[in-house]
Write an enzyme that holds these catalytic residues in place. Sequence first.
Site, short mmCIF file in Angstrom:
data_model
loop_
_atom_site.label_atom_id
_atom_site.label_comp_id
_atom_site.label_asym_id
_atom_site.label_seq_id
_atom_site.Cartn_x
_atom_site.Cartn_y
_atom_site.Cartn_z
N ASP A 12 -113.26 60.82 41.53
CA ASP A 12 -114.30 60.52 42.53
C ASP A 12 -114.52 59.03 42.72
O ASP A 12 -115.61 58.59 43.08
CB ASP A 12 -115.64 61.20 42.15
CG ASP A 12 -115.50 62.69 41.98
OD1 ASP A 12 -114.97 63.34 42.88
OD2 ASP A 12 -115.91 63.21 40.92
N HIS A 40 -110.96 64.54 48.28
CA HIS A 40 -110.88 63.19 48.83
C HIS A 40 -111.55 63.17 50.20
O HIS A 40 -111.12 63.85 51.13
CB HIS A 40 -109.41 62.76 48.95
CG HIS A 40 -108.75 62.54 47.63
ND1 HIS A 40 -107.39 62.35 47.49
CD2 HIS A 40 -109.27 62.49 46.38
CE1 HIS A 40 -107.11 62.19 46.20
NE2 HIS A 40 -108.23 62.27 45.52
#
Length: 431
Positions: A12, A40
């Site tokens: 992340d 993503h």
Amino acid sequence: MLTAITGINWGDEGKGRMVDLISQEYDIVARYQGGNNAGHTVKNERGKFVLNLLPSGILRPNVVCVMGNGMVIDPHHLDGEINKLREQGISITPANLKISDRATITMPYHVDQDGLEEARLSKTGAQFGSTKRGIAYTYGDKYMKKTLRMGDLLHLDDSVRKRLVTMVDSKNLVMEGSYNAAPISVDEMWAWLEKYAAIFKDYICDVGQYLADADAAGKKVLFEAQLGALRDIDFGIYPYTTSSNTIGAYAPIGAGIPGHKLTNSVGVMKAYSSCVGDGPFVTELAMTEEEKHALREAGHEYGAATGRPRRVGPIDLVASRYGVFCQGCDEVALTLLDVLDYMEKIPMVTAYKLSDGTTTTRFPMGEALDTAQPVVEYLPGWHCDITAARKWEDLPKEAQNYVEYLEKAVGCKITYISVGAEREAYIHHVV
């Protein structure tokens, strides 16, 4: 030129955003590990896109995307992801998406087993924080030689069906015997395979040869990772890791060209820390619940793949230095610096205090990590909006000081600084 973009921390970090940005300079973008447990998020002039399986380069019309042999691919999820992107105006054809014939298939029963086991573990508080996408069980079966690969979809003959029967028989011993679940039907699984064979047969090929030929022809290849160094199966916070190798050194192997070497390694690091899932996360102990809530809201810290609230804390320089080492970084991209705009002072975890009373700046493992406490230092905040900055000189002095402090702390130059979600909201900082 072979460049890897990898995560320095727990995942992340904003890798998709950086791949989307940097891919304008490349001909090919290749994912080399993981599955649809990735999340993503990319925002550009065409809209906001959430990618789980597809490489982030798919948003650039002149880039060819590759899904490598190191990945585990759920064809059902991939089909849905492709269709959603097409609805958003993204063209996806066999010309710009190539799927390795050696990539492993995530079957529906892998997803089912993941959910059943996580539910069992949750009763005792021993769960791993799985995304319940079947990733671990696909990789586990891969290494027990009990999976099918995408190339098998090109010839669904009697030999493939015979293998499927053997795999289903083995899996039913677990599903029925351990979980009291309904048995898996071979016929249903065969029909499922036939459905996705028809959809993806033109996309499946020998991507290793494709990449080798492209490299020989002088094409530029960008390797895209899922998650970060601290989730690597070997070098991460085991057992709270993913089930594959997230480090850049694995990129040529997982993409399909194991004899090749990286030219450049770009590590992506957030200006603060976040993670999804269970396991040791020392930095969150450095903030109060109120402070963590403020940071989570400022950074919109909710998992792109799961929607789960992420755990957050200050940047962890102990973990980040270790991540830079694992990834062999030549340069670092710092993301989400603008999220810290609201802070009067910026906290940083600079060391860990261990249970034996000693202090360390080296990233520990095992019990030492489980019981470590953060040592926190502060730098003055800039307390203003930096999202319009496009040059180093546009940043307030306090923001420049923060970036320079991080460079020295992790031992690697920071060449990209993200100051917003949009594609153009960044500073290319080359000294």
